[in-house]
Design a protein around this motif. Structure first.
Motif, PDB file in Angstrom:
ATOM      1  N   GLY A 110       0.801  -1.226   0.000  1.00  0.00           N
ATOM      2  CA  GLY A 110       0.000   0.000   0.000  1.00  0.00           C
ATOM      3  C   GLY A 110       0.827   1.265   0.000  1.00  0.00           C
ATOM      4  N   GLU A 111       2.033   1.219  -0.566  1.00  0.00           N
ATOM      5  CA  GLU A 111       2.895   2.396  -0.632  1.00  0.00           C
ATOM      6  C   GLU A 111       3.134   2.790  -2.079  1.00  0.00           C
ATOM      7  OE1 GLU A 111       6.469   2.283   1.951  1.00  0.00           O
ATOM      8  OE2 GLU A 111       5.773   0.275   2.478  1.00  0.00           O
ATOM      9  N   ASP A 112       3.066   4.074  -2.352  1.00  0.00           N
ATOM     10  CA  ASP A 112       3.373   4.591  -3.677  1.00  0.00           C
ATOM     11  C   ASP A 112       4.849   4.980  -3.718  1.00  0.00           C
ATOM     12  OD1 ASP A 112       3.634   5.877  -6.075  1.00  0.00           O
ATOM     13  OD2 ASP A 112       2.291   7.538  -5.606  1.00  0.00           O
ATOM     14  N   PRO A 113       5.671   4.293  -4.519  1.00  0.00           N
ATOM     15  CA  PRO A 113       7.099   4.627  -4.591  1.00  0.00           C
ATOM     16  C   PRO A 113       7.354   6.066  -5.039  1.00  0.00           C
ATOM     17  CG  PRO A 113       6.678   2.493  -5.593  1.00  0.00           C
ATOM     18  CD  PRO A 113       5.346   3.114  -5.354  1.00  0.00           C
ATOM     19  N   SER A 114       6.423   6.643  -5.797  1.00  0.00           N
ATOM     20  CA  SER A 114       6.571   8.027  -6.258  1.00  0.00           C
ATOM     21  C   SER A 114       6.104   9.041  -5.226  1.00  0.00           C
ATOM     22  CB  SER A 114       5.787   8.232  -7.562  1.00  0.00           C
ATOM     23  OG  SER A 114       6.248   7.369  -8.578  1.00  0.00           O
ATOM     24  N   GLU A 115       5.538   8.554  -4.124  1.00  0.00           N
ATOM     25  CA  GLU A 115       5.073   9.393  -3.015  1.00  0.00           C
ATOM     26  C   GLU A 115       4.017  10.409  -3.453  1.00  0.00           C
ATOM     27  OE1 GLU A 115       8.245  11.041  -0.679  1.00  0.00           O
ATOM     28  OE2 GLU A 115       9.509   9.276  -0.914  1.00  0.00           O
ATOM     29  N   GLU A 116       3.205  10.010  -4.425  1.00  0.00           N
ATOM     30  CA  GLU A 116       2.132  10.884  -4.901  1.00  0.00           C
ATOM     31  C   GLU A 116       0.794  10.526  -4.260  1.00  0.00           C
ATOM     32  OE1 GLU A 116       1.848  13.513  -7.432  1.00  0.00           O
ATOM     33  OE2 GLU A 116       3.910  13.695  -6.788  1.00  0.00           O
ATOM     34  N   LEU A 117       0.582   9.235  -3.995  1.00  0.00           N
ATOM     35  CA  LEU A 117      -0.711   8.757  -3.515  1.00  0.00           C
ATOM     36  C   LEU A 117      -0.652   8.360  -2.043  1.00  0.00           C
ATOM     37  CD1 LEU A 117      -1.560   6.406  -6.530  1.00  0.00           C
ATOM     38  CD2 LEU A 117      -2.315   8.778  -6.207  1.00  0.00           C
ATOM     39  N   GLU A 118      -1.767   8.606  -1.353  1.00  0.00           N
ATOM     40  CA  GLU A 118      -1.905   8.163   0.035  1.00  0.00           C
ATOM     41  C   GLU A 118      -2.146   6.652   0.054  1.00  0.00           C
ATOM     42  OE1 GLU A 118      -1.466  10.133   2.556  1.00  0.00           O
ATOM     43  OE2 GLU A 118      -1.347  12.005   1.412  1.00  0.00           O
ATOM     44  N   SER A 119      -1.870   6.038   1.188  1.00  0.00           N
ATOM     45  CA  SER A 119      -2.073   4.585   1.309  1.00  0.00           C
ATOM     46  C   SER A 119      -3.539   4.197   1.089  1.00  0.00           C
ATOM     47  CB  SER A 119      -1.604   4.088   2.678  1.00  0.00           C
ATOM     48  OG  SER A 119      -2.315   4.741   3.717  1.00  0.00           O
ATOM     49  N   SER A 120      -4.450   5.120   1.396  1.00  0.00           N
ATOM     50  CA  SER A 120      -5.879   4.840   1.223  1.00  0.00           C
ATOM     51  C   SER A 120      -6.252   4.625  -0.243  1.00  0.00           C
ATOM     52  CB  SER A 120      -6.719   5.990   1.799  1.00  0.00           C
ATOM     53  OG  SER A 120      -6.395   7.216   1.169  1.00  0.00           O
ATOM     54  N   ALA A 121      -5.418   5.120  -1.162  1.00  0.00           N
ATOM     55  CA  ALA A 121      -5.700   4.956  -2.593  1.00  0.00           C
ATOM     56  C   ALA A 121      -5.659   3.493  -3.007  1.00  0.00           C
ATOM     57  CB  ALA A 121      -4.699   5.755  -3.417  1.00  0.00           C
ATOM     58  N   PHE A 122      -5.019   2.647  -2.177  1.00  0.00           N
ATOM     59  CA  PHE A 122      -4.899   1.227  -2.492  1.00  0.00           C
ATOM     60  C   PHE A 122      -6.053   0.406  -1.912  1.00  0.00           C
ATOM     61  CE2 PHE A 122      -0.715   3.001  -2.881  1.00  0.00           C
ATOM     62  CZ  PHE A 122      -0.065   2.269  -3.860  1.00  0.00           C
ATOM     63  N   ASP A 123      -6.852   1.038  -1.077  1.00  0.00           N
ATOM     64  CA  ASP A 123      -7.906   0.297  -0.380  1.00  0.00           C
ATOM     65  C   ASP A 123      -9.027  -0.144  -1.330  1.00  0.00           C
ATOM     66  OD1 ASP A 123      -6.494   0.758   1.921  1.00  0.00           O
ATOM     67  OD2 ASP A 123      -7.764   2.410   2.611  1.00  0.00           O
ATOM     68  N   ASN A 124      -9.493  -1.374  -1.117  1.00  0.00           N
ATOM     69  CA  ASN A 124     -10.661  -1.910  -1.830  1.00  0.00           C
ATOM     70  C   ASN A 124     -10.516  -1.849  -3.349  1.00  0.00           C
ATOM     71  OD1 ASN A 124     -12.035  -2.261   0.721  1.00  0.00           O
ATOM     72  ND2 ASN A 124     -12.462  -0.058   0.680  1.00  0.00           N
ATOM     73  N   LYS A 125      -9.333  -2.153  -3.853  1.00  0.00           N
ATOM     74  CA  LYS A 125      -9.093  -2.143  -5.294  1.00  0.00           C
ATOM     75  C   LYS A 125      -8.867  -3.569  -5.787  1.00  0.00           C
ATOM     76  CE  LYS A 125      -9.533   2.193  -5.313  1.00  0.00           C
ATOM     77  NZ  LYS A 125      -8.458   3.133  -5.072  1.00  0.00           N
ATOM     78  N   ARG A 126      -9.425  -3.858  -6.947  1.00  0.00           N
ATOM     79  CA  ARG A 126      -9.289  -5.182  -7.544  1.00  0.00           C
ATOM     80  C   ARG A 126      -8.023  -5.221  -8.403  1.00  0.00           C
ATOM     81  NH1 ARG A 126     -14.045  -8.240  -7.699  1.00  0.00           N
ATOM     82  NH2 ARG A 126     -15.857  -7.225  -6.758  1.00  0.00           N
ATOM     83  N   ILE A 127      -6.890  -5.287  -7.756  1.00  0.00           N
ATOM     84  CA  ILE A 127      -5.619  -5.218  -8.483  1.00  0.00           C
ATOM     85  C   ILE A 127      -4.614  -6.206  -7.924  1.00  0.00           C
ATOM     86  CG2 ILE A 127      -4.730  -3.339  -7.021  1.00  0.00           C
ATOM     87  CD1 ILE A 127      -3.370  -2.237  -9.615  1.00  0.00           C
ATOM     88  N   THR A 128      -3.872  -6.830  -8.815  1.00  0.00           N
ATOM     89  CA  THR A 128      -2.783  -7.728  -8.455  1.00  0.00           C
ATOM     90  C   THR A 128      -1.483  -7.120  -8.948  1.00  0.00           C
ATOM     91  OG1 THR A 128      -4.208  -9.671  -8.672  1.00  0.00           O
ATOM     92  CG2 THR A 128      -1.830 -10.045  -8.707  1.00  0.00           C
TER      93      THR A 128
END
Length: 431
Positions: A50-68
């Protein structure tokens, strides 16, 4: 294709999870099944956490997403709608480096199936998708465009650091290899882009539209940069001139500055490269590039002149540069003209310190062989505020005097501060 994607019978893959690919993948993952692919396993692990390496997105952006998230290209076989969003940089000699996008084409070509779609988002010159990438897809897959699969181009319009104009709020250009492709690609992107979709008449038009967006900005900035050089020789404040001229209704408001980053300072070279291949030598575009690329040298020379005018030996002076990222309030240091400015100043044997609240010291050291200082000292001869970080906006001239020797120079590259009075106890200079 769209109906199968919407019903989650088929998956979307996003190849390249940088500042463009990751937010796009996460936005699609609200409603679609998504495979996020990147060759950097360390970055993949961060995204799994749940971390964005580019430091643009908050960790919440990863919540409840259908992504692998994966670094295994074999998993791309499960996808049917492939989006390539890898970097397209230039070499030190300003020649387009297509290796990332061609390599991504190879990766997708090896897993391409009948009925699949491949959409490119990377900034390229007109013709690159069909003339350079398509042959790779066909050769490695053994499939034929039109009969077996379809392609498209949809240029990215991500603005790093912008929390208002997020991906879904920016109108999206799409194009396809035929009418059916255009229709399906348009519907797929339209499912996540609230600002609307613009259907370009061809892939080449979409490619050209993207590359001229940043070329236009580059040229406009080069004009005011050249004005700043001329007006500095005249002893005129460029910002005051621009404010006065800006009172006319049709005057375009651009500001002088360092033009770095991975878009404005890079994209024009893709267009000029293609033009030269066709036998045309661009005049205006390359002239603007030369001006903007020369600004670090101009500022370094001006600083040295000002130090010498004060009777100071450059080799015995120390300068603080505040900010090294390519723009304000981001951690991205790619193609930073501030790093180039630091090197230009060092050419005059001046001791340079650099600080930045966003940049990674390890990345700066790795990319530019430069060291960031944790804290400013109190014996600088000059301070250069190079990036308009929010942390710098509240500083005043008393602060700058507190970290400097007597009668310091403050160079305000982004014109952040109001021009001080004659009794300020320092010399203020801005582009």
């Amino acid at each position: 294709m769209f109906d199968a994607l919407k019903n989650r019978e088929k998956k979307i893959s996003v190849i390249g999870l940088g500042y463009v690919g990751l937010p796009l993948a996460l936005e699609f993952a609200r409603d679609f099944e998504v495979i996020g692919f990147d060759i950097n396993e360390d970055r993949i692990q961060m995204m799994k956490n749940g971390e964005d390496p580019s430091e643009e997105l908050e960790s919440s952006a990863f919540d409840n997403k259908r992504i692998t998230f994966t670094a295994d290209p074999a998993m791309l076989k499960e996808a049917h709608f492939h989006i390539i969003a890898v970097p397209t940089p230039v070499s030190e000699s300003k020649v387009p480096n297509l290796k990332p996008v061609l390599s991504a084409s190879e990766t997708v070509g090896k897993v391409l199936k009948k009925g699949d779609y491949v959409i490119f988002e990377s900034t390229v010159y007109p013709g690159c998708t069909e003339e350079d990438c398509l042959p790779i897809l066909e050769e490695l897959s053994g499939l034929k465009l039109g009969r077996d699969f379809k392609i498209g181009y949809s240029p990215e319009r991500i603005n790093p650091g912008d929390k208002e104009r997020t991906i879904e709020k920016i109108l999206k250009i799409v194009s396809g290899s035929d009418e059916e492709a255009l229709h399906e690609i348009s519907k797929t992107y339209g499912a996540i882009i609230k600002a609307g979709i613009y259907e370009a008449p061809s892939i080449k038009v979409a490619e050209a539209a993207k590359v001229i967006e940043n070329t236009q900005r580059d040229l406009n900035i080069s004009f005011v940069n050249e004005l700043s050089i001329i007006f500095d020789m005249m002893g005129i404040d460029t910002n005051e001139v621009l404010e006065a001229a800006g009172t006319k209704w049709n005057f375009l408001k651009f500001s002088p500055g360092l033009v770095g980053g991975h878009c404005i300072g890079v994209d024009p070279y893709y267009l000029t490269h293609k033009a030269k291949q066709l036998g045309y030598d661009p005049q205006v575009i390359l002239s603007g590039r030369r001006i903007n690329d020369g600004m670090p040298g101009f500022i370094a020379k001006r600083l040295t002149q000002m130090l010498i005018q004060r009777g100071k030996n450059p080799s015995q002076t120390k300068v603080l540069i505040m900010g090294i990222t390519f723009k304000e309030n981001v951690a991205d240091i790619r193609n930073s003209k501030v790093a180039e400015l630091a090197r230009e100043i060092m050419q005059y044997s001046i001791n340079v310190h650099i600080t930045d609240p966003y940049a990674s010291p390890n990345e700066v050291a790795k990319e530019y062989k430069l060291t960031l200082v944790d804290n400013a000292s109190d014996d600088y001869d000059a301070v250069i505020v190079a990036v308009n970080h929010m942390e710098y906006q509240s500083l005043d001239f008393e602060y700058f005097k507190s970290i400097c020797k007597e009668d310091p120079i403050v160079m305000d590259i982004k014109a952040i501060y109001k021009k001080p009075g004659a009794d300020a106890g320092l010399t203020y200079w801005r582009l």
